[in-house]
Design a protein around this motif. Structure first.
Motif, PDB file in Angstrom:
ATOM      1  N   THR A 154       0.830  -1.209   0.000  1.00 53.53           N
ATOM      2  CA  THR A 154       0.000   0.000   0.000  1.00 53.53           C
ATOM      3  C   THR A 154       0.861   1.253   0.000  1.00 53.53           C
ATOM      4  N   VAL A 155       0.455   2.222  -0.807  1.00 52.12           N
ATOM      5  CA  VAL A 155       1.069   3.556  -0.776  1.00 52.12           C
ATOM      6  C   VAL A 155      -0.065   4.575  -0.774  1.00 52.12           C
ATOM      7  N   GLY A 156       0.038   5.567   0.091  1.00 49.00           N
ATOM      8  CA  GLY A 156      -0.988   6.594   0.191  1.00 49.00           C
ATOM      9  C   GLY A 156      -0.650   7.841  -0.608  1.00 49.00           C
ATOM     10  N   LEU A 184      -3.266   3.374  -2.948  1.00 53.03           N
ATOM     11  CA  LEU A 184      -3.061   2.352  -3.971  1.00 53.03           C
ATOM     12  C   LEU A 184      -2.718   1.057  -3.243  1.00 53.03           C
ATOM     13  N   CYS A 185      -3.462  -0.011  -3.547  1.00 52.57           N
ATOM     14  CA  CYS A 185      -3.229  -1.294  -2.878  1.00 52.57           C
ATOM     15  C   CYS A 185      -3.031  -2.380  -3.934  1.00 52.57           C
ATOM     16  N   LEU A 186      -1.940  -3.108  -3.816  1.00 56.58           N
ATOM     17  CA  LEU A 186      -1.684  -4.254  -4.695  1.00 56.58           C
ATOM     18  C   LEU A 186      -1.770  -5.522  -3.861  1.00 56.58           C
ATOM     19  N   HIS A 187      -2.665  -6.438  -4.257  1.00 58.05           N
ATOM     20  CA  HIS A 187      -2.865  -7.685  -3.511  1.00 58.05           C
ATOM     21  C   HIS A 187      -2.179  -8.841  -4.237  1.00 58.05           C
ATOM     22  N   PHE A 188      -1.379  -9.578  -3.492  1.00 55.82           N
ATOM     23  CA  PHE A 188      -0.655 -10.730  -4.048  1.00 55.82           C
ATOM     24  C   PHE A 188      -0.928 -11.955  -3.186  1.00 55.82           C
ATOM     25  N   SER A 189      -0.873 -13.130  -3.797  1.00 49.67           N
ATOM     26  CA  SER A 189      -0.815 -14.350  -2.984  1.00 49.67           C
ATOM     27  C   SER A 189       0.610 -14.424  -2.452  1.00 49.67           C
ATOM     28  N   PRO A 190       0.810 -15.011  -1.271  1.00 55.56           N
ATOM     29  CA  PRO A 190       2.176 -15.113  -0.736  1.00 55.56           C
ATOM     30  C   PRO A 190       3.163 -15.811  -1.686  1.00 55.56           C
ATOM     31  N   ILE A 226       4.843   1.943  -8.894  1.00 53.72           N
ATOM     32  CA  ILE A 226       3.551   2.132  -9.569  1.00 53.72           C
ATOM     33  C   ILE A 226       2.860   3.401  -9.047  1.00 53.72           C
ATOM     34  N   ALA A 227       2.913   3.602  -7.736  1.00 53.48           N
ATOM     35  CA  ALA A 227       2.308   4.814  -7.163  1.00 53.48           C
ATOM     36  C   ALA A 227       3.014   6.067  -7.683  1.00 53.48           C
ATOM     37  N   GLY A 228       4.329   5.987  -7.803  1.00 50.59           N
ATOM     38  CA  GLY A 228       5.081   7.136  -8.316  1.00 50.59           C
ATOM     39  C   GLY A 228       4.703   7.459  -9.752  1.00 50.59           C
ATOM     40  N   PHE A 261      -8.999  -6.331 -11.773  1.00 47.50           N
ATOM     41  CA  PHE A 261      -8.672  -7.751 -11.682  1.00 47.50           C
ATOM     42  C   PHE A 261      -7.735  -8.077 -12.836  1.00 47.50           C
ATOM     43  N   LEU A 262      -6.489  -8.368 -12.504  1.00 46.79           N
ATOM     44  CA  LEU A 262      -5.462  -8.537 -13.527  1.00 46.79           C
ATOM     45  C   LEU A 262      -4.762  -9.888 -13.369  1.00 46.79           C
ATOM     46  N   SER A 263      -4.035 -10.237 -14.415  1.00 48.54           N
ATOM     47  CA  SER A 263      -3.099 -11.347 -14.319  1.00 48.54           C
ATOM     48  C   SER A 263      -1.712 -10.815 -14.618  1.00 48.54           C
ATOM     49  N   ALA A 264      -0.752 -11.268 -13.830  1.00 53.98           N
ATOM     50  CA  ALA A 264       0.654 -10.978 -14.106  1.00 53.98           C
ATOM     51  C   ALA A 264       1.279 -12.325 -14.428  1.00 53.98           C
ATOM     52  N   GLY A 265       1.526 -12.578 -15.719  1.00 53.92           N
ATOM     53  CA  GLY A 265       1.853 -13.941 -16.111  1.00 53.92           C
ATOM     54  C   GLY A 265       0.633 -14.797 -15.853  1.00 53.92           C
ATOM     55  N   ASN A 266       0.791 -15.854 -15.083  1.00 53.86           N
ATOM     56  CA  ASN A 266      -0.355 -16.716 -14.752  1.00 53.86           C
ATOM     57  C   ASN A 266      -0.901 -16.448 -13.350  1.00 53.86           C
ATOM     58  N   ASN A 267      -0.416 -15.394 -12.731  1.00 51.02           N
ATOM     59  CA  ASN A 267      -0.789 -15.150 -11.338  1.00 51.02           C
ATOM     60  C   ASN A 267      -1.844 -14.056 -11.236  1.00 51.02           C
ATOM     61  N   PRO A 268      -2.864 -14.260 -10.377  1.00 51.27           N
ATOM     62  CA  PRO A 268      -3.839 -13.197 -10.173  1.00 51.27           C
ATOM     63  C   PRO A 268      -3.214 -12.017  -9.427  1.00 51.27           C
ATOM     64  N   LEU A 269      -3.589 -10.836  -9.849  1.00 44.78           N
ATOM     65  CA  LEU A 269      -3.099  -9.601  -9.217  1.00 44.78           C
ATOM     66  C   LEU A 269      -4.288  -8.659  -9.078  1.00 44.78           C
ATOM     67  N   LEU A 270      -4.613  -8.301  -7.863  1.00 44.42           N
ATOM     68  CA  LEU A 270      -5.718  -7.394  -7.616  1.00 44.42           C
ATOM     69  C   LEU A 270      -5.160  -6.014  -7.282  1.00 44.42           C
ATOM     70  N   VAL A 271      -5.612  -5.017  -8.021  1.00 44.85           N
ATOM     71  CA  VAL A 271      -5.162  -3.642  -7.778  1.00 44.85           C
ATOM     72  C   VAL A 271      -6.364  -2.811  -7.375  1.00 44.85           C
ATOM     73  N   GLU A 272      -6.288  -2.188  -6.232  1.00 41.19           N
ATOM     74  CA  GLU A 272      -7.349  -1.296  -5.772  1.00 41.19           C
ATOM     75  C   GLU A 272      -6.802   0.119  -5.687  1.00 41.19           C
TER      76      GLU A 272
END
Lengths: 162, 126
Positions: free
Chosen positions: A49-51, A60-66, A101-103, A143-154
């Motif tokens: 997260t970056v404010g 800005l919040c980027l959600h990743f699986s561990p 990304i925030a920058g 709701f995005l994919s980065a390669g084959n991985n789900p990436l959620l951007v809020e």
């Protein structure tokens, strides 16, 4: 809002995420069908997260699986995935990626006259992480994919300009 | 052997750039903030400084200001700023304070090396 002074928020976010992932980890970004934010990544997740503060305020919040966060860290540090064990390394890599990304977004939004400052990045880990909107902020979810991985951007954003 | 001081609070960024620079015959010094960088610069007199703008303890702008305000040879060390925020105001300030160049994140490490080489000759290891 959907636009900041004529600039599409969606186009800006997708472009910023695409450029950062291409440059830093060589992963293509594509849009996916809308889902539920709770199930898109899975219950366990890591959120960078970056404010934003100033005439444009928000988060800005980027959600990743561990495992994906671990994979990104390995790529950025030039290590094998199995060798990435320290939370500190993963936090630093995801924080830096979120910051980049925030920058980029700040630069895009500042040009049409919305000067703002960025907070330092922070990382949240846990299960069933939910981000609540600040008062008056609009929420944009990608709701995005980065390669084959789900990436959620809020992106939570509100303008204080009149 | 050229000595390069790399200043960034992100260990990841330092690792990426240091790895690329080590392919050349140069020594890399690292600092996680501006305060440590000022000490290291005075002690080691590097040939070049790569300086992040947004850092805790002391940010890159204040660090650049102090580097250029010293009475020693430190003030003549070329500095390239690294920033995630390339607003015209920030770039103008960086230039006014005496930075030789700046780069906006995200960037590939090879691009950073190319920009360093434009100011400081580096020889690739064979």
């Amino acid at each position: 809002m959907a636009h900041v002074a004529g600039i599409s928020i969606k186009d800006s976010v997708i472009s910023a995420v695409t450029e950062a992932f291409d440059t830093m980890v060589s992963l293509p970004i594509r849009e996916r069908d809308k889902g539920e934010t709770g199930s898109f990544i899975g219950p366990e997740r890591l959120v960078g997260t970056v404010g934003f503060a100033g005439q444009l305020q928000g988060l800005l919040c980027l959600h990743f699986s561990p495992p994906f966060a671990q994979e990104i860290t390995a790529t950025m540090l030039g290590m094998e995935v199995a060798d990435v064990e320290e939370f500190e390394d993963i936090n630093d890599a995801i924080g830096e990626l979120t910051n980049i990304i925030a920058g980029d977004l700040k630069t895009r939004f500042s040009r049409p006259g919305f000067p703002c400052s960025l907070s330092i990045p922070s990382i949240t880990r846990g299960t069933r992480v939910e981000i609540e909107s600040v008062s008056g902020a609009e929420r944009y979810c990608f709701f995005l994919s980065a390669g084959n991985n789900p990436l959620l951007v809020e992106l939570y954003i509100r303008s204080t300009s009149t | 052997m050229p000595k390069i001081l790399l200043v960034d609070d992100s260990k990841t960024t330092r690792a990426i750039i240091a790895k690329a620079l080590r392919a050349y015959d140069c020594e890399i010094l690292e600092a996680p903030n501006g305060a440590d960088a000022l000490t290291l610069a005075a002690e080691s007199l590097p040939d070049f400084i790569l300086l992040d703008v947004t850092m805790p303890v002391m940010d890159g702008i204040e660090t650049l200001r102090r580097l250029k305000a010293t009475e020693s040879a430190v003030k003549d060390i070329p500095v390239m700023m690294l920033t995630a925020n390339s607003s015209p105001e920030e770039i103008a300030l960086i230039t006014e304070l005496g930075a030789r160049d700046y780069m906006t994140k995200a960037y590939k490490a090879d691009t950073v090396v190319d920009r360093v080489k434009a100011i400081l000759p580096l020889v690739q290891k064979s």
